[in-house]
Enzyme design. Structure first.
Site, PDB file in Angstrom:
ATOM      1  N   HIS A 367     -16.576   3.296   2.394  1.00 51.47           N
ATOM      2  CA  HIS A 367     -15.724   2.601   3.365  1.00 51.47           C
ATOM      3  C   HIS A 367     -14.540   1.887   2.758  1.00 51.47           C
ATOM      4  CE1 HIS A 367     -17.838   2.764   7.257  1.00 51.47           C
ATOM      5  NE2 HIS A 367     -18.939   2.907   6.533  1.00 51.47           N
ATOM      6  N   LYS A 558      -8.157  -8.584  13.671  1.00 48.41           N
ATOM      7  CA  LYS A 558      -8.959  -7.932  12.634  1.00 48.41           C
ATOM      8  C   LYS A 558      -9.325  -9.003  11.624  1.00 48.41           C
ATOM      9  CE  LYS A 558      -5.418  -5.089  12.038  1.00 48.41           C
ATOM     10  NZ  LYS A 558      -6.101  -3.804  12.049  1.00 48.41           N
ATOM     11  N   ARG A 559     -10.207  -8.708  10.702  1.00 50.02           N
ATOM     12  CA  ARG A 559     -10.511  -9.698   9.681  1.00 50.02           C
ATOM     13  C   ARG A 559      -9.243 -10.097   8.926  1.00 50.02           C
ATOM     14  NH1 ARG A 559     -16.041 -11.238   8.547  1.00 50.02           N
ATOM     15  NH2 ARG A 559     -15.163 -12.228   6.706  1.00 50.02           N
ATOM     16  N   LYS A 564      -4.508  -6.336   4.759  1.00 48.08           N
ATOM     17  CA  LYS A 564      -4.175  -6.047   6.160  1.00 48.08           C
ATOM     18  C   LYS A 564      -2.818  -6.643   6.557  1.00 48.08           C
ATOM     19  CE  LYS A 564      -9.014  -5.691   7.789  1.00 48.08           C
ATOM     20  NZ  LYS A 564      -9.111  -4.432   8.565  1.00 48.08           N
ATOM     21  N   THR A 668     -10.620   0.882  13.058  1.00 49.39           N
ATOM     22  CA  THR A 668     -11.085   1.364  14.364  1.00 49.39           C
ATOM     23  C   THR A 668     -10.414   0.559  15.466  1.00 49.39           C
ATOM     24  OG1 THR A 668     -12.999  -0.107  14.132  1.00 49.39           O
ATOM     25  CG2 THR A 668     -13.341   2.245  13.653  1.00 49.39           C
ATOM     26  N   LYS A 672      -9.036   1.653  19.355  1.00 48.81           N
ATOM     27  CA  LYS A 672      -9.302   0.962  20.622  1.00 48.81           C
ATOM     28  C   LYS A 672      -7.998   0.705  21.369  1.00 48.81           C
ATOM     29  CE  LYS A 672     -12.951  -1.580  18.207  1.00 48.81           C
ATOM     30  NZ  LYS A 672     -13.200  -2.857  17.501  1.00 48.81           N
TER      31      LYS A 672
HETATM   32  C1  LIG Z   1     -13.034  -3.097  16.184  1.00 44.94           C
HETATM   33  C2  LIG Z   1     -13.327  -4.423  15.624  1.00 44.94           C
HETATM   34  C3  LIG Z   1     -12.996  -4.714  14.294  1.00 44.94           C
HETATM   35  C4  LIG Z   1     -12.311  -3.723  13.377  1.00 44.94           C
HETATM   36  O1  LIG Z   1     -10.911  -3.909  13.470  1.00 44.94           O
HETATM   37  P1  LIG Z   1      -9.900  -3.233  12.431  1.00 44.94           P
HETATM   38  O2  LIG Z   1      -8.563  -3.472  13.058  1.00 44.94           O
HETATM   39  O3  LIG Z   1     -10.226  -1.789  12.389  1.00 44.94           O
HETATM   40  O4  LIG Z   1     -10.071  -3.918  11.151  1.00 44.94           O
HETATM   41  C5  LIG Z   1     -13.280  -5.972  13.802  1.00 44.94           C
HETATM   42  N1  LIG Z   1     -13.858  -6.908  14.575  1.00 44.94           N
HETATM   43  C6  LIG Z   1     -14.165  -6.669  15.860  1.00 44.94           C
HETATM   44  C7  LIG Z   1     -14.783  -7.753  16.665  1.00 44.94           C
HETATM   45  C8  LIG Z   1     -13.922  -5.427  16.430  1.00 44.94           C
HETATM   46  O5  LIG Z   1     -14.269  -5.186  17.698  1.00 44.94           O
END
Ligand SMILES: *Cc1c(COP(=O)(O)O)cnc(C)c1O
Length: 824
Positions: A367, A558-559, A564, A668, A672
């Site tokens: 990952h 995101k984190r 990022k 991911t 979304k």
């Molecule tokens: C989808 C999701 C992530 C992943 O987000 P990335 O933009 O791909 O890093 C992290 N936290 C939550 C709560 C999510 O639903």
């Protein structure tokens, strides 16, 4: 096994639902409607819904046991499930019945929904991926089981004090947990510590040297089962999470000596193993407890599968015909020596026989691309906690390195690079190497990521075993992230093309012609606008944040991680603010935007926490400025989680996916947003590459260095200060931060952030700054044309069906697992 008759499901009607609900409220919750708290009614509702799924669950479990098809065990230290109620209602086709039934009792389903505390048993993307995958497997009728850890405290709750992150414990179990079923009768004993002994088995010619593990201490693993309901297909798979307990023998012995305090201490020690989720994201922490967690859950899971799910007397030489253990990152990799130990020590297999089986039972998903995120365990620690496993790892390594020498000759540099054991800076086990050696297949999580794994991170291994490497691009479940999260869009899509898309997301393609239909676009914009209204209400209710409605909604959630590049986003905001305040931009010519951030930082990640403080402080200044606030608003709701994502994603116009190319494995979140009709501003990184290829360049705002360009700059020596010196816009933005514009004139507050950017800037924020600003100008110009924008947004929806986790599962089934859905 004989057919035991199953209790029948409650009647699928409003009356049937009311009856079942009141029975739960009275008999299980022990209260009456008039005096029930919201939590009482929520718990009764959850159990009611559960009852409708129960027969399907028992049938699915029985069918798997009786028919013994090839199955998948998804081993993951994290499952970021999100709330369960809505998904269960959807799967059981009870949404309308439940709403009506509750209304007839004077209750509001929407209010009860909000009483559920989401199980936050994951950090972010990796744990959420696992949750999407098990949803898809259930919906596709694939025999599968998820195995993980039931943390008593999930991911910390984030609060802000003066803009800085504070962490509070996540008491998710406090109000009761109606979705889990404890099975203490199926407890498993897990051993740790001690030493190994050599002994000889047999005599003369047949004598073999064997090793036996004499453990130092043990704990019990108690399984908690969760339903994983398929979408209206009559299937309910199982997620089994393990909780640690002290052994009975242990406390009995101590009680007999009369030492109560010692007995309690031992119990606490054991139960600590599953007490709390490590809040690190993409960097491993060399913590002993974390290794205990990893071994604990895989040891429980392997034992459970072999002893409980296989028929008695099953010939373990054929284990690979019944199961593939998918390793979600390196956290479960200790399962490899554990299976070897079970086969060799417990079942008397010869080493080669055991290895033959083991290497066909595992597959490994990598990952990351960040070298510091590749997990290693000090040999000293691993040997102390799991002495027999260390022996096994050494032998696997010896035989593997023989193979390397046979293939490539005596290239000792290569041998050292590939070895499962690292020698520097200390002797340690490289879990990614162990996983790669043992796995039938190794996959990356997006095309670019898999390519970089083959070319860079695991290049030596790819040379040795080219066929071992494959790609499976990540996906997200359309049930949770479209059908449930975006009811307005779901209704619009279903009206246009029918509801087949919910389980066959490629059908969204049929929406393409509607992108050219002005009436459809108008209704699409109406849905978007209603979703923004929902978000505004959520932020008001949840966080007391007031944001304007009907502005461009620009979202980065995101984190928090330097790769990022939340700093790039906040520099854009600062630059807009600067140019508006200085009069360079005419405020009446700027497209009004609301910029929403959501991000947790690992508690020990100092720079990430500084960046959170910077974002909050910039927000405060911008939102208070009389001129700037007319067109700019920054919102940073605390504690971003799945529940917030479900309201935020459907409302977004612009999706920020701006990592430095070559650093984000897939993402991911990006999927979304595209599926919910946001346009992406993004770099050529992770799955962004595939999103752009599918939706088309005209409907995606690309900017920034490519991975080869970034690598070339890093090679020749990157000098961030050169960008600062040459670009006045950038210089002004950074100078504002440096001179204390966002810290009440205090220059020292954000000095570490500024000097990091000017000094090292490891993720090349400054190099991509101008390109990002230019792309944002294109965004702004495009947004002025609502017809063009909404046409692109509809095309994003229509062309993103590929990012369903159902498709990911099909790829895993075809390329890795070679398993099949179970027919009726
Ligand atoms: C989808 C999701 C992530 C992943 O987000 P990335 O933009 O791909 O890093 C992290 N936290 C939550 C709560 C999510 O639903």
């Amino acid at each position: 096994m004989t057919d035991t008759p199953l209790i029948s499901s409650p009647e699928h009607s409003v009356e049937g639902f009311v009856r079942e609900f009141l029975r739960e409220l009275n008999f299980t919750q022990g209260t009456v409607l008039e005096r029930a708290s919201t939590n009482d009614t929520y718990l009764a509702l959850a159990r009611t819904v559960r009852h409708y799924l129960m027969a399907r669950w028992m049938e699915t479990t029985t069918a798997h046991y009786r028919r013994q098809p090839k199955a998948v065990a998804y081993l993951s230290a994290e499952f970021l499930l999100g709330r369960q109620l809505d998904n269960a209602l959807l799967a059981a086709d009870l949404e309308e019945i439940a709403a009506e039934a509750l209304a007839s009792l004077g209750l509001d389903l929407d209010v009860l929904r909000q009483a559920e505390v989401e199980p936050g048993l994951g950090n972010g993307g990796l744990g959420r991926l696992a949750a999407c995958f098990i949803d898809s497997l259930a919906t596709m009728s694939v025999p599968a089981i998820g195995y993980g850890i039931r943390y008593e405290y999930g991911i910390f709750r984030q609060t802000f004090v003066d803009g800085r992150q504070f962490e509070e414990p996540d008491h998710w179990l406090d109000n009761g947990s109606p979705w889990e079923f404890a099975h203490p009768e199926h407890e498993v004993t897990v051993s740790f510590g001690g030493h190994t002994e050599k002994y000889t088995e047999g005599e003369g010619e047949d004598a073999v040297e064997r090793s036996r593990w004499v453990p130092g201490w043990q704990v019990l693993g108690v399984p908690y089962n969760y339903m994983v309901p398929g979408y209206r297909n009559g299937r309910v798979n199982t997620l089994r999470l393990w909780s640690a307990r002290a052994t009975h023998a242990f406390d009995l012995k101590i009680f007999n000596y009369g030492d109560y305090a010692e007995a309690v201490r031992a119990q606490t020690f054991a139960e600590n193993i599953t007490k709390v989720l490590y809040p690190e994201d993409s960097t491993p922490q060399g913590k002993e407890l974390r290794l205990q967690q990893q071994y604990f859950f895989v040891a429980c899971s392997l034992r459970d599968f072999i002893d409980q799910l296989l028929p008695e007397g099953f010939d373990l030489h054929r284990l690979h015909e019944r199961i593939c253990f998918q390793l979600n990152d390196t956290h479960p990799v200790i399962a490899v020596p554990e299976l070897m130990r079970i086969l060799v020590d417990d079942h008397g297999f010869a080493w080669d026989e055991a290895w033959e089986v083991t290497r066909r039972c595992f597959a490994y998903t990598c990952h990351t691309l960040l070298p510091e995120a590749l997990e290693v365990w000090p040999v000293e620690l691993l040997g102390r906690l799991l002495p027999r496993h260390l022996e096994i790892i050494y032998r696997i390594n010896d035989e593997f390195l023989d193979e390397v020498r046979e293939t490539f000759g005596d290239d000792e540099l290569l041998v050292r690079r590939m070895s499962i054991i690292a020698e520097h800076p200390f002797r340690a086990v490289r879990m990614a190497h162990l996983a790669t050696v043992a796995a039938t297949k190794v996959n990356g999580v997006a095309e670019l990521h898999s390519q970089l794994l083959r070319d860079k991170v695991l290049a030596d291994f790819a040379n040795l075993w080219p066929d071992k490497f494959t790609n499976v691009t990540n996906g997200v479940t359309p049930r949770r992230f479209v059908r449930l999260a975006n009811p307005g869009l779901s209704a619009l899509v279903t009206e246009a093309i029918g509801d087949g898309w919910v389980t066959d997301l490629d059908r969204l393609r049929e929406l393409e012609p509607f992108a050219d239909d002005p009436e459809f676009r108008r209704r699409f914009r109406e849905v978007k606008s209603a979703n923004k209204q929902r978000l505004v209400e959520l932020l008001e209710r949840r966080d007391g944040i007031t944001v304007p409605t009907d502005t461009m909604l620009d979202v980065m959630v995101k984190r928090l991680h330097e790769y990022k590049r939340q700093t790039l986003k906040i520099l854009h905001v600062i630059s807009l603010y600067d140019r508006i305040v200085s009069g360079e931009l005419d405020v009446d010519q700027v497209v009004p935007r609301t910029i929403v951030f959501g991000a947790k930082a690992a508690p020990g990640y100092v720079m990430a926490k500084e960046i959170i403080a910077l974002i909050n402080h910039v927000g405060t200044v911008v939102n208070a400025h009389p001129v700037a606030s007319r067109v700019l608003h920054v919102a940073f709701p605390a504690n971003y989680d799945v529940t917030v994502a479900e309201t935020l994603v459907p409302a977004a116009d612009l999706s920020e996916q701006i990592s430095l190319a070559g650093k984000e494995a897939s993402g991911t979140g990006n999927m979304k947003f595209a599926l919910n009709g946001a346009l992406t501003i993004g770099t050529d990184d992770g799955a962004n590459v595939e999103i752009r290829q599918l939706v088309g360049d005209d409907h995606f705002f690309l900017f920034g260095l490519t991975e080869p360009e970034a690598a070339a700059i890093a090679e020749t020596g990157y000098r961030p200060s050169a960008y600062y010196e040459e670009n006045p816009t950038l210089r002004r933005a950074l100078d504002l931060v440096a001179k204390g514009e966002f810290s009440g004139g205090d220059r020292s507050v954000f000095e570490p952030v500024v000097s990091n950017l000017l000094g090292e800037d490891r993720f090349m924020v400054l190099a991509d700054f101008q390109s990002y600003l230019d792309a944002q100008d294109r965004v702004e110009a495009y947004y002025r044309d609502p017809e063009a924008w909404s046409r692109s947004a509809v095309l994003n929806v229509a062309r993103s069906g590929f990012f369903s986790s159902d498709r990911s599962m099909r790829d895993y089934l075809d390329r890795i697992w070679h398993a099949e859905p179970l027919g009726d």
